[in-house]
Design an enzyme around this catalytic site. Structure first.
Site, mmCIF file in Angstrom:
data_model
loop_
_atom_site.group_PDB
_atom_site.id
_atom_site.type_symbol
_atom_site.label_atom_id
_atom_site.label_comp_id
_atom_site.label_asym_id
_atom_site.label_seq_id
_atom_site.Cartn_x
_atom_site.Cartn_y
_atom_site.Cartn_z
ATOM 1 N N HIS A 327 0.809 -1.222 0.000
ATOM 2 C CA HIS A 327 0.000 0.000 0.000
ATOM 3 C C HIS A 327 0.845 1.277 0.000
ATOM 4 O O HIS A 327 0.348 2.355 -0.310
ATOM 5 C CB HIS A 327 -0.911 -0.017 1.244
ATOM 6 C CG HIS A 327 -2.166 0.770 1.099
ATOM 7 N ND1 HIS A 327 -2.262 1.896 0.302
ATOM 8 C CD2 HIS A 327 -3.392 0.609 1.654
ATOM 9 C CE1 HIS A 327 -3.490 2.381 0.383
ATOM 10 N NE2 HIS A 327 -4.194 1.621 1.188
ATOM 11 N N LYS A 410 -30.228 5.922 -6.559
ATOM 12 C CA LYS A 410 -30.215 7.181 -7.321
ATOM 13 C C LYS A 410 -31.647 7.644 -7.592
ATOM 14 O O LYS A 410 -31.953 8.833 -7.546
ATOM 15 C CB LYS A 410 -29.463 7.014 -8.653
ATOM 16 C CG LYS A 410 -27.997 6.726 -8.488
ATOM 17 C CD LYS A 410 -27.165 7.923 -8.116
ATOM 18 C CE LYS A 410 -26.500 8.544 -9.303
ATOM 19 N NZ LYS A 410 -25.489 9.535 -8.918
ATOM 20 N N LEU A 414 -30.683 9.298 -3.381
ATOM 21 C CA LEU A 414 -29.770 9.014 -2.274
ATOM 22 C C LEU A 414 -28.408 8.667 -2.861
ATOM 23 O O LEU A 414 -28.320 7.791 -3.723
ATOM 24 C CB LEU A 414 -30.286 7.830 -1.455
ATOM 25 C CG LEU A 414 -31.679 7.982 -0.817
ATOM 26 C CD1 LEU A 414 -32.115 6.662 -0.188
ATOM 27 C CD2 LEU A 414 -31.699 9.097 0.223
ATOM 28 N N HIS A 415 -27.363 9.344 -2.402
ATOM 29 C CA HIS A 415 -26.022 9.044 -2.924
ATOM 30 C C HIS A 415 -25.642 7.620 -2.525
ATOM 31 O O HIS A 415 -25.675 7.268 -1.343
ATOM 32 C CB HIS A 415 -25.010 10.036 -2.363
ATOM 33 C CG HIS A 415 -23.690 9.982 -3.070
ATOM 34 N ND1 HIS A 415 -22.877 8.855 -3.027
ATOM 35 C CD2 HIS A 415 -23.051 10.875 -3.865
ATOM 36 C CE1 HIS A 415 -21.793 9.080 -3.752
ATOM 37 N NE2 HIS A 415 -21.871 10.296 -4.265
ATOM 38 N N PRO A 416 -25.290 6.737 -3.506
ATOM 39 C CA PRO A 416 -25.064 5.323 -3.184
ATOM 40 C C PRO A 416 -23.935 5.076 -2.183
ATOM 41 O O PRO A 416 -24.022 4.163 -1.358
ATOM 42 C CB PRO A 416 -24.767 4.674 -4.542
ATOM 43 C CG PRO A 416 -24.567 5.782 -5.507
ATOM 44 C CD PRO A 416 -25.214 7.008 -4.955
ATOM 45 N N ASP A 417 -22.868 5.877 -2.219
ATOM 46 C CA ASP A 417 -21.782 5.679 -1.261
ATOM 47 C C ASP A 417 -22.268 5.995 0.156
ATOM 48 O O ASP A 417 -22.035 5.237 1.104
ATOM 49 C CB ASP A 417 -20.579 6.560 -1.610
ATOM 50 C CG ASP A 417 -19.516 6.493 -0.529
ATOM 51 O OD1 ASP A 417 -18.953 5.401 -0.331
ATOM 52 O OD2 ASP A 417 -19.267 7.502 0.148
ATOM 53 N N TYR A 439 -13.525 5.266 9.640
ATOM 54 C CA TYR A 439 -12.647 5.922 8.665
ATOM 55 C C TYR A 439 -13.181 5.576 7.281
ATOM 56 O O TYR A 439 -13.288 4.402 6.937
ATOM 57 C CB TYR A 439 -11.223 5.379 8.834
ATOM 58 C CG TYR A 439 -10.247 5.718 7.722
ATOM 59 C CD1 TYR A 439 -9.297 6.714 7.903
ATOM 60 C CD2 TYR A 439 -10.261 5.038 6.501
ATOM 61 C CE1 TYR A 439 -8.385 7.016 6.893
ATOM 62 C CE2 TYR A 439 -9.359 5.344 5.493
ATOM 63 C CZ TYR A 439 -8.427 6.333 5.696
ATOM 64 O OH TYR A 439 -7.530 6.635 4.702
ATOM 65 N N THR A 441 -12.232 6.494 3.253
ATOM 66 C CA THR A 441 -11.233 7.157 2.422
ATOM 67 C C THR A 441 -11.875 8.254 1.575
ATOM 68 O O THR A 441 -12.842 8.009 0.862
ATOM 69 C CB THR A 441 -10.591 6.134 1.462
ATOM 70 O OG1 THR A 441 -10.170 5.009 2.215
ATOM 71 C CG2 THR A 441 -9.410 6.731 0.741
ATOM 72 N N THR A 452 -4.937 10.756 0.133
ATOM 73 C CA THR A 452 -6.221 10.566 0.825
ATOM 74 C C THR A 452 -6.362 11.486 2.030
ATOM 75 O O THR A 452 -5.377 12.031 2.539
ATOM 76 C CB THR A 452 -6.357 9.115 1.335
ATOM 77 O OG1 THR A 452 -5.280 8.848 2.238
ATOM 78 C CG2 THR A 452 -6.342 8.117 0.189
#
Length: 612
Positions: A327, A410, A414-417, A439, A441, A452
C-alpha cells in the site's frame, strides 16, 4: 472542433503534474471545530466538556504556534504532507506489512468468460499477463487517460508506482525504490519475476523490440510450471517479506552478506515489472460469493508472494486470478484502474487470444538461485510460521447484495456511497449497541501528489438516525427526516475532505511539527477521546469505496476489535468484503454483513413506505 479532437488525443498521462495546485493547509479554527464535532458521538457530557476545554487551550496556545510552523513548511513544499504520510502511515510501521498493510482483491474475469476451471491456469495466465504488459506500454508512452473530475485534471503521480516498484526493509524505516521510466525519460526494466513453489524465475517480456505474445508467454510459464512440479521445492526466500519489518531488514542484510550475488537477485525481483505468483490452490468463487478467493489473495502462500512488491499478480490452479499490493507507493484506485482495463480487454476478446500462434526463438526463463544457509532457512520458517498463524486468525466475508443497487438509490435521490456508509453505521449500532468510529477514504487528488484524507462517517446526525431506528416510539416521518439529515451531513463532509478541508491530516501535521521541534506531545493527542473517536489510527471501522466497476478489494481491520469493510457499487448490486479477527470475541464479520444487508432494505423502505 477537429483541432480540439486532435489536441485531446495528444493529452499525456503526466502532462498536468506541474500545474496542479499545492495541497492547502486548512484553517486551525475550522479543523478544531470539525474535530470537536467528530468526538461528540463517543462522549458523555463531562467528557465532551473536558475535551472542549483542551481544544480551546490548544487553539489559543501551542496549537497556533504549531499551525504557523506548518504554514511555513507548506510554503516550501507543493505537498506538505507527502513525505510525512509515507513515513508515518507506511515506512516507519514495523508490523509485518504483507497482511497488515497490503490490500488485495480477486479479478472479476470469473463472472464472464473465465469461470473456475482446472487446467486453464497457464493459458489464461499468458493472456492476462499480455494485457497487463499492454497497459505498461500505454503508461510508458503516457497514453493512459488523465483522470478528471468534470474538466479538472487529477494527480496521476501514483500511476508511476504501479510497475517496477518495491519497498525495501530498513532497520527503523523502510524505503521505496521505483525503477519505472516513461519512454521520454529513458529505459525502464522490462522483465518479470515468476514465483512458483518457493522458486524464483525471471524473463524479459520484450523480444526484438516488441512484446512477447500470449503463446510465447505460455511457453515460458509452462517451462517454469513443469520444472517446479517435477523437481524439489525451492527455499521460499519470498516468505521473508512477510516478516516483521526490522527482522526482515536484518535477514536481508545477512542474506546479502552471505553472497554478493544474492543482492543482484534481490535487485532483479525489486525492479521487475510485477511479480507473477503461481499458486497450487483452487479457491471457490461465484458471482455472489467471493469469500474464499478474497481470503486467498490476501492470505495465500507466502512462498510465492513478494510482500513488498507494488504488484503481485496471483494465479490459481483453477484459472482464477487476483492481486496483492503493497500500500505504501499507491492507493487502491491505481489497481482498480488496471484491473478494470484488463477485465474489459478479456471481455472484448471473449477470453481468448485472437492473434498469431507463431513462436519466436526466445531465451528460456532464468532461475534465481539464492545462496542460503541454516540461518536463512530458520529465518524463512519463522517468517512462514508467524504469517500462517496470523492469517489463520482472519475472518473474511465477501459477498454480493443483489436485491438492488445504484439504480434504485439514485432513483430515490440518495447518494449510493453515503447509502452504504449509513447502512454500515446502523448495522454496527445494532450489533454492538453503540456508535462505531469510522474511517472512510476521501481522495485529495485535486492537489499535487494528493492521496487521501480521513472522512469520519460516524456523525452526530448518523447516530441520531440509528437511535431513531432502534426506538419503537419513533415515527416513520421522524426516521426519514433524521436519515436525510445524516445523508446531507455525510455528503458535505466528503466534499470538504476532497477539497483539502479535512482535519485529520491537519492534526497529524501539527503533532509531527511538535515532535520535530522536540516539544512535548500536546494534551489534545493524549486526551482519551482522541483515540476513542478514532484518532491515531484507532477506527473500529476501516472502510473504502472501491468504485463503481466490477473490481473488489479487502484489507484487515485497523484495530484488533474492528473491521475492514471495502465495497463496490453497481447498477443492480452492492458487493462488500468485510474482515475481522477471529481472536476478538466481540467482532463478527458475517453478522455485520448480514445486518448491513438488512439495513439496505430498511433504508429503501423508509424512502418508499409503499414497500412496507
Amino acid at each position: 472542433m477537429e483541432n480540439q479532437l486532435a489536441k485531446s488525443t495528444e493529452e499525456r498521462t503526466f502532462q498536468y503534474q506541474d500545474t496542479l495546485p499545492s495541497l492547502p493547509v486548512p484553517s486551525l479554527e475550522e479543523s478544531l471545530k470539525k474535530y470537536l464535532e467528530s468526538v461528540k458521538p463517543f462522549a458523555n457530557e463531562d467528557e465532551y466538556k473536558k475535551t472542549d476545554e483542551i481544544v480551546q487551550k490548544f487553539q489559543n496556545g501551542i496549537g497556533e504556534k504549531l499551525h504557523q510552523k506548518l504554514l511555513e513548511r507548506a510554503k516550501g513544499k507543493r505537498n506538505w504532507l507527502e513525505e510525512w504520510w509515507l513515513n508515518v502511515a507506511y515506512l516507519d510501521v514495523r508490523i509485518p506489512s504483507q497482511l497488515n498493510v497490503n490490500f488485495a482483491g480477486p479479478a472479476a474475469h470469473f463472472e464472464h468468460y473465465w469461470p473456475p476451471k482446472e487446467g486453464t491456469q497457464l493459458e489464461r495466465g499468458s493472456i492476462i499477463l499480455w494485457h497487463n504488459f499492454n497497459y505498461w506500454q500505454l503508461l510508458r508512452k503516457e497514453k493512459v487517460p488523465v483522470h478528471k473530475a468534470g474538466n479538472t485534471p487529477l494527480d496521476m503521480n501514483q500511476f508511476r508506482m504501479l510497475f517496477s516498484t518495491c519497498k525495501v526493509p530498513g532497520i527503523t524505516r523502510d524505503s521505496i525504490i521505483n525503477y519505472f521510466r516513461t519512454e521520454s525519460e529513458g529505459r525502464s526494466p522490462n522483465h518479470i519475476a515468476v514465483l512458483c513453489r518457493g522458486r524464483v524465475f525471471v524473463f524479459d517480456i520484450i523480444h526484438e523490440g516488441c512484446l512477447i505474445t500470449p503463446p510465447e508467454l505460455l511457453r515460458q510459464l509452462t517451462y517454469i510450471h513443469k520444472k517446479c512440479h517435477s523437481e524439489p521445492d525451492g527455499p521460499g526466500v519470498a516468505a521473508l517479506t512477510s516478516e516483521e519489518r526490522t527482522r526482515w531488514a536484518k535477514a536481508r542484510e545477512y542474506l546479502i552478506g552471505l553472497d554478493p550475488e544474492n543482492f543482484n537477485m534481490l535487485e532483479k525481483i525489486q525492479s521487475s515489472l510485477l511479480v507473477y505468483s503461481l499458486e497450487d490452490s483452487s479457491p471457490h468463487v461465484t458471482p455472489e460469493d467471493y469469500s474464499q478467493i478474497t481470503a486467498m489473495v490476501l492470505t495465500g502462500d507466502p512462498m510465492v508472494r513478494w510482500g513488498d512488491k507494488s504488484y503481485n499478480l496471483i494465479s490459481f490452479s483453477n484459472g482464477v486470478f487476483g492481486c496483492s499490493c503493497d500500500h505504501a507507493p499507491f492507493d487502491a484506485m491505481v489497481m482498480v484502474n488496471i484491473s478494470h482495463y484488463v477485465d474489459e480487454k478479456i471481455l472484448e476478446n471473449e477470453g481468448r487470444w485472437k492473434g498469431t500462434e507463431k513462436l519466436r526463438d526466445i531465451p528460456l526463463p532464468e532461475e534465481l538461485v539464492f545462496t542460503v544457509d541454516e540461518k536463512v532457512l530458520t529465518d524463512i520458517s519463522h517468517a512462514k510460521a508467524q504469517y500462517l498463524k496470523q492469517a489463520s486468525d482472519l475472518q473474511i466475508v465477501a459477498c454480493a447484495f443483489t436485491s438492488f443497487g445504484k439504480k434504485l438509490t439514485k432513483k430515490q435521490q440518495l447518494h449510493p456511497d453515503t447509502f452504504i456508509q449509513l447502512a454500515l453505521q446502523l448495522a454496527y449500532y445494532r450489533l454492538h449497541g453503540r456508535p462505531g468510529c469510522c474511517y472512510e477514504t476521501a481522495m485529495t487528488r485535486y492537489f499535487y501528489h494528493g492521496r487521501t484524507e480521513t472522512m469520519r462517517s460516524c456523525t452526530v446526525e448518523a447516530v441520531r438516525w440509528c437511535q431513531s431506528m432502534q426506538d419503537p416510539s419513533s415515527s416513520l416521518h421522524e426516521r426519514q427526516q433524521k436519515m436525510l439529515q445524516a445523508f446531507a451531513k455525510h455528503n458535505k463532509m466528503m466534499k470538504d475532505c476532497s477539497a483539502g478541508k479535512g482535519f485529520d491530516r491537519h492534526l497529524l501535521g501539527l503533532l509531527l511539527i511538535a515532535k520535530e521541534e522536540g516539544l512535548p506531545v500536546p494534551e489534545l493527542f493524549i486526551d482519551p477521546l482522541f483515540s476513542k473517536s478514532g484518532g491515531g489510527g484507532n477506527f473500529v471501522l476501516s472502510t473504502s469505496l472501491v468504485g463503481y466497476l466490477r473490481v473488489q478489494g479487502v484489507v484487515v481491520p485497523m484495530v484488533h476489535n474492528g473491521y475492514g469493510f471495502f465495497y463496490h457499487i453497481r447498477d443492480d448490486r452492492f458487493v462488500v468484503a468485510c474482515s475481522a479477527w477471529k481472536s476478538c470475541l466481540e467482532t463478527d464479520a458475517e453478522k455485520l454483513v448480514q445486518l448491513t444487508f438488512c439495513a439496505f432494505h430498511d433504508m429503501i423502505q423508509l424512502m418508499n413506505p409503499a414497500h412496507l
